[in-house]
Design a protein around this motif. Sequence first.
Motif, PDB file in Angstrom:
ATOM      1  N   GLN A 125       0.801  -1.226   0.000  1.00 46.98           N
ATOM      2  CA  GLN A 125       0.000   0.000   0.000  1.00 46.98           C
ATOM      3  C   GLN A 125       0.833   1.275   0.000  1.00 46.98           C
ATOM      4  O   GLN A 125       0.459   2.271  -0.635  1.00 46.98           O
ATOM      5  N   HIS A 126       1.960   1.286   0.694  1.00 46.69           N
ATOM      6  CA  HIS A 126       2.717   2.524   0.879  1.00 46.69           C
ATOM      7  C   HIS A 126       3.922   2.644  -0.061  1.00 46.69           C
ATOM      8  O   HIS A 126       4.705   3.581   0.054  1.00 46.69           O
ATOM      9  N   ARG A 127       4.023   1.720  -0.992  1.00 47.14           N
ATOM     10  CA  ARG A 127       5.083   1.848  -1.996  1.00 47.14           C
ATOM     11  C   ARG A 127       4.636   2.797  -3.105  1.00 47.14           C
ATOM     12  O   ARG A 127       3.447   3.059  -3.291  1.00 47.14           O
ATOM     13  N   TYR A 128       5.635   3.273  -3.867  1.00 44.63           N
ATOM     14  CA  TYR A 128       5.370   4.118  -5.022  1.00 44.63           C
ATOM     15  C   TYR A 128       5.558   3.289  -6.296  1.00 44.63           C
ATOM     16  O   TYR A 128       6.250   2.252  -6.276  1.00 44.63           O
ATOM     17  N   PRO A 129       4.966   3.723  -7.411  1.00 47.89           N
ATOM     18  CA  PRO A 129       5.067   2.940  -8.652  1.00 47.89           C
ATOM     19  C   PRO A 129       6.498   2.571  -9.036  1.00 47.89           C
ATOM     20  O   PRO A 129       6.740   1.468  -9.534  1.00 47.89           O
ATOM     21  N   ALA A 130       7.452   3.475  -8.799  1.00 45.27           N
ATOM     22  CA  ALA A 130       8.843   3.195  -9.156  1.00 45.27           C
ATOM     23  C   ALA A 130       9.430   2.041  -8.356  1.00 45.27           C
ATOM     24  O   ALA A 130      10.451   1.459  -8.743  1.00 45.27           O
ATOM     25  N   GLN A 131       8.789   1.709  -7.235  1.00 42.11           N
ATOM     26  CA  GLN A 131       9.272   0.616  -6.379  1.00 42.11           C
ATOM     27  C   GLN A 131       8.619  -0.721  -6.712  1.00 42.11           C
ATOM     28  O   GLN A 131       8.850  -1.708  -6.018  1.00 42.11           O
ATOM     29  N   LEU A 132       7.819  -0.747  -7.780  1.00 40.56           N
ATOM     30  CA  LEU A 132       7.131  -1.964  -8.203  1.00 40.56           C
ATOM     31  C   LEU A 132       7.748  -2.513  -9.480  1.00 40.56           C
ATOM     32  O   LEU A 132       8.292  -1.762 -10.299  1.00 40.56           O
ATOM     33  N   SER A 133       7.618  -3.818  -9.666  1.00 43.20           N
ATOM     34  CA  SER A 133       8.009  -4.428 -10.945  1.00 43.20           C
ATOM     35  C   SER A 133       6.940  -4.114 -11.989  1.00 43.20           C
ATOM     36  O   SER A 133       5.840  -3.632 -11.659  1.00 43.20           O
ATOM     37  N   GLY A 134       7.252  -4.395 -13.252  1.00 43.44           N
ATOM     38  CA  GLY A 134       6.271  -4.151 -14.312  1.00 43.44           C
ATOM     39  C   GLY A 134       4.990  -4.931 -14.089  1.00 43.44           C
ATOM     40  O   GLY A 134       3.884  -4.412 -14.274  1.00 43.44           O
ATOM     41  N   GLY A 135       5.106  -6.180 -13.671  1.00 43.14           N
ATOM     42  CA  GLY A 135       3.915  -6.981 -13.408  1.00 43.14           C
ATOM     43  C   GLY A 135       3.098  -6.448 -12.253  1.00 43.14           C
ATOM     44  O   GLY A 135       1.867  -6.446 -12.295  1.00 43.14           O
ATOM     45  N   GLN A 136       3.780  -5.959 -11.219  1.00 47.01           N
ATOM     46  CA  GLN A 136       3.062  -5.392 -10.075  1.00 47.01           C
ATOM     47  C   GLN A 136       2.356  -4.101 -10.458  1.00 47.01           C
ATOM     48  O   GLN A 136       1.243  -3.823  -9.986  1.00 47.01           O
ATOM     49  N   ARG A 137       2.968  -3.298 -11.327  1.00 49.59           N
ATOM     50  CA  ARG A 137       2.308  -2.061 -11.775  1.00 49.59           C
ATOM     51  C   ARG A 137       1.038  -2.369 -12.547  1.00 49.59           C
ATOM     52  O   ARG A 137       0.028  -1.657 -12.418  1.00 49.59           O
ATOM     53  N   GLN A 138       1.062  -3.444 -13.360  1.00 50.13           N
ATOM     54  CA  GLN A 138      -0.142  -3.788 -14.103  1.00 50.13           C
ATOM     55  C   GLN A 138      -1.230  -4.337 -13.168  1.00 50.13           C
ATOM     56  O   GLN A 138      -2.413  -4.106 -13.381  1.00 50.13           O
ATOM     57  N   ARG A 139      -0.845  -5.021 -12.103  1.00 46.65           N
ATOM     58  CA  ARG A 139      -1.831  -5.455 -11.113  1.00 46.65           C
ATOM     59  C   ARG A 139      -2.454  -4.248 -10.423  1.00 46.65           C
ATOM     60  O   ARG A 139      -3.662  -4.213 -10.155  1.00 46.65           O
ATOM     61  N   MET A 140      -1.616  -3.255 -10.132  1.00 46.20           N
ATOM     62  CA  MET A 140      -2.133  -2.024  -9.536  1.00 46.20           C
ATOM     63  C   MET A 140      -3.103  -1.340 -10.508  1.00 46.20           C
ATOM     64  O   MET A 140      -4.155  -0.821 -10.098  1.00 46.20           O
ATOM     65  N   ALA A 141      -2.754  -1.339 -11.787  1.00 49.42           N
ATOM     66  CA  ALA A 141      -3.620  -0.724 -12.794  1.00 49.42           C
ATOM     67  C   ALA A 141      -4.973  -1.417 -12.847  1.00 49.42           C
ATOM     68  O   ALA A 141      -6.023  -0.766 -12.946  1.00 49.42           O
ATOM     69  N   LEU A 142      -4.971  -2.733 -12.759  1.00 53.58           N
ATOM     70  CA  LEU A 142      -6.227  -3.466 -12.783  1.00 53.58           C
ATOM     71  C   LEU A 142      -7.050  -3.192 -11.520  1.00 53.58           C
ATOM     72  O   LEU A 142      -8.274  -3.046 -11.584  1.00 53.58           O
ATOM     73  N   ALA A 143      -6.379  -3.100 -10.372  1.00 54.58           N
ATOM     74  CA  ALA A 143      -7.094  -2.778  -9.132  1.00 54.58           C
ATOM     75  C   ALA A 143      -7.729  -1.395  -9.235  1.00 54.58           C
ATOM     76  O   ALA A 143      -8.875  -1.192  -8.807  1.00 54.58           O
ATOM     77  N   ARG A 144      -6.984  -0.463  -9.805  1.00 56.56           N
ATOM     78  CA  ARG A 144      -7.522   0.895  -9.949  1.00 56.56           C
ATOM     79  C   ARG A 144      -8.739   0.919 -10.876  1.00 56.56           C
ATOM     80  O   ARG A 144      -9.735   1.599 -10.604  1.00 56.56           O
ATOM     81  N   ALA A 145      -8.667   0.151 -11.972  1.00 53.04           N
ATOM     82  CA  ALA A 145      -9.798   0.093 -12.893  1.00 53.04           C
ATOM     83  C   ALA A 145     -11.014  -0.559 -12.252  1.00 53.04           C
ATOM     84  O   ALA A 145     -12.153  -0.169 -12.508  1.00 53.04           O
ATOM     85  N   LEU A 146     -10.786  -1.558 -11.394  1.00 51.98           N
ATOM     86  CA  LEU A 146     -11.891  -2.267 -10.756  1.00 51.98           C
ATOM     87  C   LEU A 146     -12.489  -1.501  -9.572  1.00 51.98           C
ATOM     88  O   LEU A 146     -13.612  -1.790  -9.148  1.00 51.98           O
ATOM     89  N   ALA A 147     -11.753  -0.526  -9.045  1.00 45.30           N
ATOM     90  CA  ALA A 147     -12.177   0.165  -7.829  1.00 45.30           C
ATOM     91  C   ALA A 147     -13.524   0.856  -7.982  1.00 45.30           C
ATOM     92  O   ALA A 147     -14.286   0.962  -7.022  1.00 45.30           O
ATOM     93  N   VAL A 148     -13.823   1.330  -9.182  1.00 43.72           N
ATOM     94  CA  VAL A 148     -15.059   2.094  -9.382  1.00 43.72           C
ATOM     95  C   VAL A 148     -16.223   1.205  -9.816  1.00 43.72           C
ATOM     96  O   VAL A 148     -17.246   1.700 -10.284  1.00 43.72           O
ATOM     97  N   ASP A 149     -16.063  -0.119  -9.642  1.00 44.53           N
ATOM     98  CA  ASP A 149     -17.115  -1.084  -9.983  1.00 44.53           C
ATOM     99  C   ASP A 149     -17.632  -0.908 -11.409  1.00 44.53           C
ATOM    100  O   ASP A 149     -18.829  -0.681 -11.641  1.00 44.53           O
ATOM    101  N   PRO A 150     -16.744  -1.032 -12.395  1.00 43.44           N
ATOM    102  CA  PRO A 150     -17.180  -0.849 -13.786  1.00 43.44           C
ATOM    103  C   PRO A 150     -18.095  -1.979 -14.243  1.00 43.44           C
ATOM    104  O   PRO A 150     -17.991  -3.118 -13.766  1.00 43.44           O
TER     105      PRO A 150
END
Length: 336
Positions: A125-150
Motif C-alpha cells: 500500500q505505501h510503496r510508489y510505482p517506481a518501487q514496483l516491478s512491471g507486473g506489479q504495476r499492471q496489477r495495480m492498474a487493474l485494481a484501480r480500474a476495478l475500484a469504481v465497480d465498472p
Amino acid sequence: MITVTAARKHYGSFLALDDVDIDIPSGSLTALLGPSGSGKSTLLRAIAGLEGLDGGTVTIDGRDVTAEPPQRRGIGFVFQHYAAFKHMTVRDNVAFGLTIRKRPKAEIAKKVDDLLEIVGLDGFQHRYPAQLSGGQRQRMALARALAVDPQVLLLDEPFGALDAKVRTDLRQWLRRLHDEVHVTTVLVTHDQEEALDVADRIAVLNHGRIEQVGDPVTLYERPANDFVMGFLGSVASLGGQLVRPHDIVLERDHAAALALDAKVADSPGVITATVERVVPLGFEVRVDLRADSGERFAAQITRRDAAELGLREGETIHARATSRSTVVDHDPALAI
C-alpha cells in the motif's frame, strides 16, 4: 451484454472497421485477436467511447451508449503502458477514482484494501510505482480500474510490454481474477497463446472484419477459414492441405505409412520428404522438412519419437497426417 452493430470507422482512406457486428455476453472474458491493423484496438476504443464511429451503434446492457462520453459508460480501461501517478502511493493510485467521486473515506479504505488483497498487492500500500516491478504495476492498474465497480473492463494489450515469463504468470492470474470478480471483460491481444489461455470466447479480426467468433476449442479445431487456422496456431501445408504441425507423424517405412494413412478420412496423403533440420524445443522437437515437390513444412514430434526415429539432416522420411488433423471447416454458421 455488449452489442456492437454495423460498426464502421475510417481513418482517412483506411477502413479500420468494416460493418462489424459482435455480441459480448455479460460476465464473459472475450479476446479480440488479430494482427496489427486488423481493427481490434479500434473496436475496443469504440466500445470505450474513446473513438467515435462513422456508422453503427454500441449498446451496453441494452442501453445505447454510442453518443455517450467514456465517463458515462461504466467502463474501466487498462492500457499496455499504464500511466500511474508517480507521486502517489499504490493505495492512493488505486483510490483515485473513488476519491474524485467523493466516496466516504472509510468506504475507500476498505475497498482499496480488499482490491489489493485480490490482486496480490497486500502489503504494498505505501510503496510508489517506481518501487514496483512491471507486473506489479499492471496489477495495480487493474485494481484501480476495478475500484469504481465498472460494468465492463477493457484491456488493451495489458501485458505486451512485459517479458515472456511475467506475461505467462499474469495471464494465469488474470483468469483467476476474472473467475472471482465476474466483470464483463474484453481483452485485445495479438498473441494467440494468450487468447487461448485466458479467454472464454475469441473474436478473430482481419482487415477490419470479424472472421470468426467462438470458444477457443471450436476456433482451434473448426476454423472457419484458412486465415483463422493460420492465425490461431502454427500450420503446415501437407499435400496442399493445412494441418497442425503436431498432427503430422513421421515414419521411416513407406509401406507402413501408406497403410496407416489409408485410415485417415480426407487425408492429404503420404509425403516423402528430406530432413533439413532437427530443432529441440524443450519437451518437443521441430523437424524442418522439404517435400520432393520442393514444398517446405515442419512437423512437431515428441522427444521420445525423435529419439526412436534417430533423425539426421539429409535423410528421407515419410510424413502423414493423423486422424486428429485440423481441416478448415467452411460451414458459414461458424463465421460472422
